[in-house]
Design an enzyme around this catalytic site. Structure first.
Site, PDB file in Angstrom:
ATOM      1  N   LYS A 184      12.294   6.581  -1.663  1.00 46.01           N
ATOM      2  CA  LYS A 184      11.551   5.052  -2.383  1.00 46.01           C
ATOM      3  C   LYS A 184      10.101   5.690  -2.554  1.00 46.01           C
ATOM      4  CE  LYS A 184       9.222   1.496  -0.166  1.00 46.01           C
ATOM      5  NZ  LYS A 184       8.692   1.398  -1.575  1.00 46.01           N
ATOM      6  N   GLU A 260       2.318   9.647   8.327  1.00 45.44           N
ATOM      7  CA  GLU A 260       1.171   9.909   7.617  1.00 45.44           C
ATOM      8  C   GLU A 260       0.141   8.565   7.943  1.00 45.44           C
ATOM      9  OE1 GLU A 260      -0.163  12.576   7.581  1.00 45.44           O
ATOM     10  OE2 GLU A 260       1.548  14.091   8.099  1.00 45.44           O
ATOM     11  N   CYS A 294      -5.889   8.730   2.013  1.00 45.56           N
ATOM     12  CA  CYS A 294      -6.261   8.468   3.310  1.00 45.56           C
ATOM     13  C   CYS A 294      -7.435   9.081   4.008  1.00 45.56           C
ATOM     14  CB  CYS A 294      -4.650   8.669   4.053  1.00 45.56           C
ATOM     15  SG  CYS A 294      -4.246  10.698   2.886  1.00 45.56           S
ATOM     16  N   GLU A 391     -10.341   0.590   6.386  1.00 45.55           N
ATOM     17  CA  GLU A 391      -9.852   1.635   5.412  1.00 45.55           C
ATOM     18  C   GLU A 391     -10.990   0.632   4.312  1.00 45.55           C
ATOM     19  OE1 GLU A 391      -6.657   3.148   5.562  1.00 45.55           O
ATOM     20  OE2 GLU A 391      -7.118   5.038   4.595  1.00 45.55           O
TER      21      GLU A 391
HETATM   22  P1  NAP Z   1       1.677   0.476   2.529  1.00 47.31           P
HETATM   23  O1  NAP Z   1       1.219  -0.566   1.895  1.00 47.31           O
HETATM   24  O2  NAP Z   1       1.959   1.177   3.283  1.00 47.31           O
HETATM   25  O3  NAP Z   1       2.756   0.971   1.672  1.00 47.31           O
HETATM   26  C1  NAP Z   1       3.574   2.536   1.825  1.00 47.31           C
HETATM   27  C2  NAP Z   1       5.317   2.516   1.537  1.00 47.31           C
HETATM   28  O4  NAP Z   1       5.618   1.715   2.157  1.00 47.31           O
HETATM   29  C3  NAP Z   1       5.284   2.310  -0.194  1.00 47.31           C
HETATM   30  O5  NAP Z   1       6.233   3.105  -1.208  1.00 47.31           O
HETATM   31  C4  NAP Z   1       5.213   0.534   0.448  1.00 47.31           C
HETATM   32  O6  NAP Z   1       6.065   0.186  -0.602  1.00 47.31           O
HETATM   33  C5  NAP Z   1       5.925   0.896   1.656  1.00 47.31           C
HETATM   34  N1  NAP Z   1       6.284  -0.487   2.464  1.00 47.31           N
HETATM   35  C6  NAP Z   1       5.709  -1.265   2.562  1.00 47.31           C
HETATM   36  N2  NAP Z   1       6.166  -2.557   2.822  1.00 47.31           N
HETATM   37  C7  NAP Z   1       7.323  -1.511   3.714  1.00 47.31           C
HETATM   38  C8  NAP Z   1       8.580  -2.123   4.774  1.00 47.31           C
HETATM   39  N3  NAP Z   1       8.363  -3.429   5.267  1.00 47.31           N
HETATM   40  N4  NAP Z   1       9.614  -1.639   4.830  1.00 47.31           N
HETATM   41  C9  NAP Z   1       9.737  -0.377   4.148  1.00 47.31           C
HETATM   42  N5  NAP Z   1       8.413  -0.027   3.258  1.00 47.31           N
HETATM   43  C10 NAP Z   1       7.707  -0.457   3.067  1.00 47.31           C
HETATM   44  O7  NAP Z   1       0.534   1.640   1.703  1.00 47.31           O
HETATM   45  P2  NAP Z   1      -0.190   1.716   0.778  1.00 47.31           P
HETATM   46  O8  NAP Z   1      -1.216   0.510   0.300  1.00 47.31           O
HETATM   47  O9  NAP Z   1       0.950   2.351  -0.621  1.00 47.31           O
HETATM   48  O10 NAP Z   1      -1.295   3.112   0.933  1.00 47.31           O
HETATM   49  C11 NAP Z   1      -2.265   2.938   1.120  1.00 47.31           C
HETATM   50  C12 NAP Z   1      -2.556   3.751   2.933  1.00 47.31           C
HETATM   51  O11 NAP Z   1      -1.855   4.686   3.043  1.00 47.31           O
HETATM   52  C13 NAP Z   1      -3.243   3.248   3.699  1.00 47.31           C
HETATM   53  O12 NAP Z   1      -3.627   3.306   4.286  1.00 47.31           O
HETATM   54  C14 NAP Z   1      -3.862   5.620   3.082  1.00 47.31           C
HETATM   55  O13 NAP Z   1      -4.984   5.642   4.160  1.00 47.31           O
HETATM   56  C15 NAP Z   1      -1.584   5.643   3.593  1.00 47.31           C
HETATM   57  N6  NAP Z   1      -2.018   6.732   3.050  1.00 47.31           N
HETATM   58  C16 NAP Z   1      -1.539   8.004   4.314  1.00 47.31           C
HETATM   59  C17 NAP Z   1      -1.806   8.999   3.674  1.00 47.31           C
HETATM   60  C18 NAP Z   1      -1.588  10.681   5.088  1.00 47.31           C
HETATM   61  O14 NAP Z   1      -1.132  11.137   4.599  1.00 47.31           O
HETATM   62  N7  NAP Z   1      -2.066  10.174   5.667  1.00 47.31           N
HETATM   63  C19 NAP Z   1      -1.285  10.002   2.131  1.00 47.31           C
HETATM   64  C20 NAP Z   1      -1.629   8.754   1.497  1.00 47.31           C
HETATM   65  C21 NAP Z   1      -1.666   7.132   1.724  1.00 47.31           C
HETATM   66  P3  NAP Z   1       5.804  -1.380  -1.548  1.00 47.31           P
HETATM   67  O15 NAP Z   1       4.686  -0.639  -1.587  1.00 47.31           O
HETATM   68  O16 NAP Z   1       6.272  -1.056  -2.789  1.00 47.31           O
HETATM   69  O17 NAP Z   1       6.465  -2.468  -1.010  1.00 47.31           O
END
Ligand code: NAP
Length: 487
Positions: A184, A260, A294, A391
């Site tokens: 997804k 992650e 990240c 962040e």
């Molecule tokens: P996010 O809001 O947590 O979303 C990540 C994924 O989760 C998206 O596919 C999102 O889908 C989905 N999602 C959101 N709420 C959900 C729920 N309740 N149930 C299931 N899936 C859900 O994060 P983001 O804003 O996209 O990404 C930025 C974050 O990712 C930052 O904190 C960054 O540090 C972290 N990141 C970490 C790494 C690592 O390897 N540690 C790498 C890259 C990014 P939708 O957006 O379609 O709702």
């Protein structure tokens, strides 16, 4: 680059859900739109999955699980290798697609094709290195066999910031291990994953091994999948708050999980650093992906004797950045992903300035169309500023100072996150002390970008659980069995 080329590429990306090898509309016929953040215009309309589509995708992954697990490792690896080769042939298409849906400059998108592709190649090689152990027990009465087995159907959730690499970093090890998956992607950047899934089909992947769900209701669609007893593994990349929520859900079925999550990387510049190297590393660690990584350096912790010179040099470099749509030649800073991201950068800068920081350059949003924020350098950021604990996920470089090594270590570790740290010093002994003392899963020692498919990527503390890439990556998708037979 012409609009015709963009239109042709976008038309060749599927617009349905991939379930059991078929691209199909959502059961309800619902659709969602994908926008170009540089222009705010819709670039494609695709299927918007609901709960019943999620169930169908998991059904397909479960149906394909036994035969994929029984497919010889060499055959699994060769499909991944073919996918790697096809990706090289289509590098420009994948790069452009990421720039269109996510905004990063084309040169960086090409870099992501290289990085993301390496997971296909690395795990095509790792597939045939799944090994076990065999030996007599210490008593000499039994033979102990330790074997590895695929965990079973997996649910993979990826973020928007690295649309290709975050997908291949999960899909490749899962397939190499013999697991089937439902993927997804984030609703903001689903097209790269859909295009990748089409490529995997062309590479010979059997139906149902990879299923793709695109949805504007990630929570409601994901909940029942995670609660389904047939699911055996959840791998998530995204924010820590969502990761915590998903861990709670995964606890019910005692699922294997890989998380992650977020970061708050310190970038420590000691007084004995090579400043040229430190500036080069700082620009990469901060502004790659417009700060939306990240692994992005969040806090620049610089020795007070070199802080002014460091700030002067990074500011001069930042003033040379070219802001614009990532498809334009020479652009180095694209848009942020959406208006929320712009508002966050703006609020963090405002808070830091109110607490005494000085703006060396930038600091403001740029009028639309598109969601742009000026690349920014802040000096003298005071303790207690929100920018030191949150962040940033934007192009803002925030500098604080220190005087002693003890102070630098305390500042660097003063966060609940522990993904990556960067340290610049010419002293080998000090570098080794930092390896021992900084509480992060990864470290760049005189290096500003650490990611590599051959390395174990992952965090300590609230930055996550598990590792992606490296020899460790495939074990996230394997489970261990110990068998005893009489000697
Ligand atoms: P996010 O809001 O947590 O979303 C990540 C994924 O989760 C998206 O596919 C999102 O889908 C989905 N999602 C959101 N709420 C959900 C729920 N309740 N149930 C299931 N899936 C859900 O994060 P983001 O804003 O996209 O990404 C930025 C974050 O990712 C930052 O904190 C960054 O540090 C972290 N990141 C970490 C790494 C690592 O390897 N540690 C790498 C890259 C990014 P939708 O957006 O379609 O709702």
């Amino acid at each position: 680059m012409t609009d015709t080329r963009e239109a042709t590429l976008l038309a060749s990306v599927p617009d349905g859900l991939l379930i059991g090898g078929q691209w199909r509309p959502a059961a309800t016929g619902a659709t969602l739109t994908v926008e170009d953040p540089a222009t705010g215009t819709t670039i494609k309309t695709i299927a918007d999955a609901t709960v019943s589509d999620g169930a169908a995708a998991l059904d397909a992954a479960v149906a394909a699980a036994a035969s994929w697990a029984a497919t010889p490792a060499r055959a699994r690896g060769e499909i991944l290798r073919r996918a790697f080769d096809l990706l090289q042939e289509r590098r420009e298409d994948f790069a452009l697609l990421m720039t269109l849906e996510m905004g990063k400059p084309l040169a960086e998108a090409r870099g992501e094709v290289t990085y993301g592709g390496e997971f296909l190649r690395w795990f095509s090689e790792e597939a045939v290195r799944i090994t076990g152990r065999y030996g007599l027990n210490p008593e000499g009465t039994g033979r102990m066999i330790v074997s590895q087995h695929p965990v079973g159907p997996c649910y993979l959730i990826t973020p928007w910031n690295f649309p290709l690499a975050m997908a291949t970093r999960k899909i490749a090890p899962a397939l190499a291990a013999g697991c089937t998956v439902v993927v997804k992607p984030a609703a903001q950047t689903p097209l790269t994953t859909m295009y990748l899934a089409k490529l995997l089909q062309e590479a010979g992947l059997p139906d149902g091994v990879v299923n793709v769900l695109t949805t504007s209701s990630s929570g409601p669609v994901s909940g029942p999948i995670i609660a389904d007893p047939r699911l055996r593994k959840l791998s998530f990349t995204g924010s820590t708050p969502v990761g915590q929520k998903l861990l709670e859900q995964a606890a019910h079925g005692v699922l294997r999980t890989s998380m992650e999550l977020g970061g708050n990387a310190p970038f420590v510049v000691f007084e004995d650093a090579d400043l040229d190297q430190a500036v080069t590393g700082a620009l990469a660690a901060k502004f790659r992906n417009i700060g939306q990584a990240c692994t992005a350096a969040n806090r620049f912790i610089v020795h007070s004797s070199v802080a002014d010179e460091f700030a002067r040099r990074v500011t001069a470099a930042v003033n040379g950045f070219v802001i614009g749509r990532g498809t334009e030649p020479d652009v180095t800073i694209g848009p942020l992903v959406d208006d929320k991201a712009v508002a966050k950068a703006e609020a963090l800068v405002k808070d830091a300035v109110a607490r005494g920081a000085e703006l060396a350059t930038g600091g403001s949003r740029i009028d639309g169309p598109g969601t742009f924020f000026e690349p920014t350098v802040l000096t003298g950021v005071a303790p207690g500023s929100n920018i030191l604990t949150e962040e940033i996920f934007g192009p803002v470089l925030a500098i604080t100072t220190f005087d002693t090594e003890e102070e630098a270590v305390a500042l660097a570790n003063n966060t609940e996150y522990g993904l990556v740290s960067y340290v610049y010093t010419e002293s080998l002994a000090r570098g080794q002390r930092m390896i021992d003392r900084l509480e992060t899963g990864m470290m760049g020692l005189n290096v500003g970008v650490v990611s590599n498919a051959a390395a174990p990527f992952g965090g300590w503390k609230m930055s996550g659980l598990g590792r992606e890439g490296g020899a460790e990556g495939i074990h996230e998708y394997l489970q261990t069995k110990y068998t005893l037979t009489p000697a």
